[in-house]
Design an enzyme around this catalytic site. Structure first.
Site, PDB file in Angstrom:
ATOM      1  CG  ASP A   1      -1.931  -1.090   1.239  1.00  0.00           C
ATOM      2  OD1 ASP A   1      -2.424  -1.413   0.146  1.00  0.00           O
ATOM      3  OD2 ASP A   1      -2.246  -1.624   2.314  1.00  0.00           O
TER       4      ASP A   1
ATOM      5  CG  ASP B   1     -11.469  -1.477  -0.529  1.00  0.00           C
ATOM      6  OD1 ASP B   1     -10.727  -2.473  -0.598  1.00  0.00           O
ATOM      7  OD2 ASP B   1     -11.112  -0.331  -0.888  1.00  0.00           O
TER       8      ASP B   1
END
Length: 252
Positions: A11, A130
């Site tokens: 990330d 998500d």
């Protein structure tokens, strides 16, 4: 049976790898190019690079970092974050990515999945989702913009639609489990894996070798993605693979 994959995730925010819990409280975890090179040597099956603030900040993914990372590794490499049109996909693939991950842009414009699949092939298009459990629905809801925006869309319905539009793979992140190290969200992963025929990459919650075994056997995932445990050297990829082989899971 298809062999299972272990995938570290980078990330990236402001050019650095970061990691948080439930998508907040981010802390620094190192240089993306350096970490990618280490994971390649350590036996990762693939690598995922997510520019986590690109969509929220309304800018394109950091192409230079993608180029540098691609130059250091020989394993398949998926890049997501800030990809909102086919031209962005072209730029990322030219920079060295093997697949592109789309999330917010796909929800805003589902046609992007079909356009990308038509241009580059379904195997290139990873739809990242998500998802967070919605108590009122007793089901999972899709979130966008790096987990900031609730969409009112049911995750299972959206994922089935993404597959029908040409997605080649689903990168499924449980926002409830993310960064907790308490285990993958088995119920969510199994629900999704049961609904689609394309591979499902489970993400969020890995903390032990046993968690990977659970998500492959009970959750029916095709790949397990993790960040925290690998970045901070709590487990190595080989530790995880060896454990799974001993438990009879076929690894790539």
């Amino acid at each position: 049976m298809l062999t299972k994959r272990i995938i570290p995730c980078l990330d990236v925010k402001d050019g650095r790898v970061v990691k948080g819990v439930n998508f907040v409280n981010l802390r620094d975890a190192g240089d993306p190019v350096e970490l990618a090179s280490i994971y390649d040597r350590e036996g990762a099956d693939e690598l995922v690079f997510l520019d986590i603030s690109a969509s929220y900040e309304g800018r394109a993914t950091m192409v230079e970092v993608v180029k540098q990372t691609a130059g250091e590794i020989s394993i398949p490499f998926t890049v997501g974050g800030g990809i909102s049109q086919v031209e962005d996909m072209t730029r990322i693939l030219r920079a060295g990515a093997d697949k592109v991950g789309i999330n917010t842009a796909a929800v805003n414009n589902p046609q992007l999945i079909s356009d990308g699949a038509r241009r580059f092939g379904s195997q290139c298009i990873v739809v990242a989702v998500d998802a967070k459990y919605n108590e009122d629905w007793q089901e999972w809801e899709v979130y966008t913009h790096g987990g900031r925006n609730a969409t009112g869309i049911r995750a299972l319905e959206w994922i089935k639609r993404a597959e029908s539009l040409g997605a080649g793979e689903i990168l499924l992140t449980s926002m409830d489990a993310d960064g907790t190290k308490d285990g993958f969200d088995i119920a969510l992963t199994r629900a999704v894996s049961s609904e689609v025929t394309i591979p499902v990459i489970a993400s969020g919650g890995a903390g032990t070798k046993e968690h990977f075994h659970d998500v492959f056997t009970e959750g029916k995932a095709d790949a397990g993605l993790a960040a925290t445990i690998f970045h901070y050297k709590e487990l190595t990829i080989e530790d995880v693979k060896q454990h799974l082989r001993e438990r009879g899971v076929e690894m790539r």
